[in-house]
Design a protein around this motif. Sequence first.
Motif, PDB file in Angstrom:
ATOM      1  N   SER A   1       7.576  -0.542 -17.098  1.00 13.53           N
ATOM      2  CA  SER A   1       7.644   1.181 -16.327  1.00 13.53           C
ATOM      3  C   SER A   1       8.482   0.956 -15.196  1.00 13.53           C
ATOM      4  O   SER A   1       8.138   1.856 -14.434  1.00 13.53           O
ATOM      5  N   HIS A   2       9.271  -0.233 -14.898  1.00 12.50           N
ATOM      6  CA  HIS A   2       9.840  -0.296 -13.489  1.00 12.50           C
ATOM      7  C   HIS A   2      10.878   0.870 -13.462  1.00 12.50           C
ATOM      8  O   HIS A   2      11.768   1.295 -14.375  1.00 12.50           O
ATOM      9  N   LEU A   3      11.710   1.068 -11.996  1.00  7.03           N
ATOM     10  CA  LEU A   3      12.602   1.894 -11.898  1.00  7.03           C
ATOM     11  C   LEU A   3      13.840   1.688 -12.760  1.00  7.03           C
ATOM     12  O   LEU A   3      14.505   2.609 -13.304  1.00  7.03           O
ATOM     13  N   ILE A   4      14.294   0.437 -12.815  1.00 15.21           N
ATOM     14  CA  ILE A   4      15.698   0.237 -13.318  1.00 15.21           C
ATOM     15  C   ILE A   4      15.660   0.492 -15.248  1.00 15.21           C
ATOM     16  O   ILE A   4      16.382   1.160 -15.549  1.00 15.21           O
ATOM     17  N   ARG A   5      14.555   0.036 -15.751  1.00 18.32           N
ATOM     18  CA  ARG A   5      14.145   0.570 -16.947  1.00 18.32           C
ATOM     19  C   ARG A   5      14.291   2.097 -17.371  1.00 18.32           C
ATOM     20  O   ARG A   5      14.529   2.506 -18.261  1.00 18.32           O
ATOM     21  N   MET A   6      13.502   2.887 -16.395  1.00 12.33           N
ATOM     22  CA  MET A   6      13.324   4.109 -16.498  1.00 12.33           C
ATOM     23  C   MET A   6      14.729   4.824 -16.285  1.00 12.33           C
ATOM     24  O   MET A   6      14.844   5.801 -16.949  1.00 12.33           O
ATOM     25  N   ALA A   7      15.406   4.366 -15.115  1.00 12.79           N
ATOM     26  CA  ALA A   7      16.740   5.035 -15.086  1.00 12.79           C
ATOM     27  C   ALA A   7      17.756   4.730 -16.210  1.00 12.79           C
ATOM     28  O   ALA A   7      18.304   5.297 -16.573  1.00 12.79           O
ATOM     29  N   CYS A   8      17.493   3.555 -16.658  1.00 10.00           N
ATOM     30  CA  CYS A   8      18.470   3.011 -17.939  1.00 10.00           C
ATOM     31  C   CYS A   8      18.109   4.028 -19.017  1.00 10.00           C
ATOM     32  O   CYS A   8      18.971   4.589 -20.067  1.00 10.00           O
ATOM     33  N   ASP A   9      16.763   4.187 -19.474  1.00 11.16           N
ATOM     34  CA  ASP A   9      16.254   5.235 -20.337  1.00 11.16           C
ATOM     35  C   ASP A   9      16.899   6.576 -20.096  1.00 11.16           C
ATOM     36  O   ASP A   9      17.202   7.189 -21.115  1.00 11.16           O
ATOM     37  N   ALA A  10      16.793   7.363 -18.901  1.00 15.02           N
ATOM     38  CA  ALA A  10      17.403   8.290 -18.553  1.00 15.02           C
ATOM     39  C   ALA A  10      18.717   8.496 -18.959  1.00 15.02           C
ATOM     40  O   ALA A  10      19.066   9.662 -19.511  1.00 15.02           O
ATOM     41  N   ALA A  11      19.616   7.609 -18.492  1.00 12.74           N
ATOM     42  CA  ALA A  11      20.901   7.400 -18.719  1.00 12.74           C
ATOM     43  C   ALA A  11      21.233   7.507 -20.127  1.00 12.74           C
ATOM     44  O   ALA A  11      22.161   8.238 -20.869  1.00 12.74           O
ATOM     45  N   LEU A  12      20.343   6.817 -21.074  1.00 12.97           N
ATOM     46  CA  LEU A  12      20.652   6.867 -22.600  1.00 12.97           C
ATOM     47  C   LEU A  12      19.763   8.076 -23.406  1.00 12.97           C
ATOM     48  O   LEU A  12      19.909   8.141 -24.659  1.00 12.97           O
ATOM     49  N   GLY A  13      19.211   8.797 -22.493  1.00  8.82           N
ATOM     50  CA  GLY A  13      18.589  10.033 -23.080  1.00  8.82           C
ATOM     51  C   GLY A  13      17.416   9.834 -23.764  1.00  8.82           C
ATOM     52  O   GLY A  13      16.762  10.446 -24.632  1.00  8.82           O
ATOM     53  N   LEU A  14      16.763   8.680 -23.717  1.00  8.25           N
ATOM     54  CA  LEU A  14      15.463   8.290 -23.949  1.00  8.25           C
ATOM     55  C   LEU A  14      14.268   8.932 -23.471  1.00  8.25           C
ATOM     56  O   LEU A  14      13.137   8.863 -23.583  1.00  8.25           O
ATOM     57  N   ARG A  15      14.654   9.590 -22.119  1.00  6.72           N
ATOM     58  CA  ARG A  15      13.607  10.156 -21.350  1.00  6.72           C
ATOM     59  C   ARG A  15      14.483  11.468 -20.534  1.00  6.72           C
ATOM     60  O   ARG A  15      15.602  11.172 -20.161  1.00  6.72           O
TER      61      ARG A  15
ATOM     62  N   GLN B   1      15.126  -7.433 -21.381  1.00  4.52           N
ATOM     63  CA  GLN B   1      13.431  -6.833 -21.492  1.00  4.52           C
ATOM     64  C   GLN B   1      13.155  -6.156 -22.570  1.00  4.52           C
ATOM     65  O   GLN B   1      13.812  -4.842 -22.873  1.00  4.52           O
ATOM     66  N   SER B   2      12.322  -6.401 -23.418  1.00  6.92           N
ATOM     67  CA  SER B   2      11.918  -5.744 -24.807  1.00  6.92           C
ATOM     68  C   SER B   2      10.630  -5.069 -24.915  1.00  6.92           C
ATOM     69  O   SER B   2      10.331  -4.179 -25.937  1.00  6.92           O
ATOM     70  N   SER B   3       9.830  -5.116 -23.895  1.00  7.75           N
ATOM     71  CA  SER B   3       8.686  -4.569 -23.836  1.00  7.75           C
ATOM     72  C   SER B   3       8.446  -3.082 -23.838  1.00  7.75           C
ATOM     73  O   SER B   3       9.177  -2.666 -22.803  1.00  7.75           O
ATOM     74  N   PRO B   4       7.928  -2.628 -24.866  1.00  9.09           N
ATOM     75  CA  PRO B   4       7.871  -1.077 -24.597  1.00  9.09           C
ATOM     76  C   PRO B   4       7.120  -0.460 -23.294  1.00  9.09           C
ATOM     77  O   PRO B   4       6.959   0.632 -23.148  1.00  9.09           O
ATOM     78  N   LYS B   5       6.149  -1.444 -22.989  1.00  8.77           N
ATOM     79  CA  LYS B   5       5.331  -0.829 -21.939  1.00  8.77           C
ATOM     80  C   LYS B   5       6.081  -1.242 -20.637  1.00  8.77           C
ATOM     81  O   LYS B   5       5.465  -0.644 -19.597  1.00  8.77           O
TER      82      LYS B   5
END
Length: 350
Positions: free
Chosen positions: A189-203, A183-187
């Motif tokens: 916004s599903h749960l797994i993408r958001m959770a991964c971003d949180a884990a990686l400090g991106l949110r 998944q490369s789209s910056p748009k």
Amino acid sequence: MKRKVLVTGGAGYIGSHAVRQLGEAGYDVVVYDNLSTGSVEAVLHGNLIVGDLNDIQTLETVFSQHKFDAVLHFAASISVPESVANPLAYYANNTRNTLNLLHCCQKFGVNKLVFSSTAAVYGEPQENPVSEACATEPINPYGRSKLMSECMIRDYGLSSDFKYVILRYFNVAGADLAGRIGQSSPKASHLIRMACDAALGLRPAVSIFGTDFDTPDGTGIRDYIHVEDLAAAHIDALRYLEADGDSQIFNCGYGQGYSVCEVINELKKISSIDFHVVEAERREGDPACVIACGDRLRQILGWQPRYNDLSIILSTAFTWEMKKLQKSQSLELFKEQLERQHYQLISSNN
């Protein structure tokens, strides 16, 4: 002679996985994508033509230069909130552009189509698991734009020798197990993408929208399907049409649901990062549980999922997100961000 297929949106998330599998299966693939959410790097097989489905002249030129045996139509806008804010753009890109594609199929004698649809056509289903016989009552422009496309496809099929398979996706996640595409789209916004971003400090955190649903842990339950299994369903659908199968509509899901808490807790275990989670109010229209009944997909197409495992879905998604982060930043900066996040988490827990 190789069978030649056109894949619209083949540089995007799901389309690129299908293109790779088509190439590996020996198909001659032409990808048509405007690269609004896809990328050149994601196209691992075939030839990429950069173009938009609203450009009828270019689209007709592509059809005239290639004798396609079939079309796989992935290209679409898919954000529910965005569709509510800008509905006309969704009817233009999803519905009108599907009509443009059907006109080309008619004009150039292409009579097989595999169409990417969505469980959003069901709206708030009254039964669970959700079968293909459930009423289609979408509650947002995204779902309506897809249902309108389905109606056009079905009506055209009734009036001609045109055959189709419509695949209604549930929750797609994960990435290529070899880490080549994801998944490369910056748009997204599903749960797994958001959770991964949180884990990686991106949110700063991932939100749980509702903890008082009538479910075992109070959080919503959804049916997650690995993108590799979903791409395989498209190949199965194409082969079914090539074998003169009748037009069909199938749900694409495992028939097994996972709650928001289960997803978050499993990702914390996989990533070894205790990222921050925030509880928020329910969002309007969110049902407690949505699970697909995918029996017909298995029975008629012979589809056999290989990655029906939450840990595989999450580990491949997280590995892909890590790879993207490492690519965009130096490895040292990546390590500093993780250390800073761990420190913030430790400090907040003391």
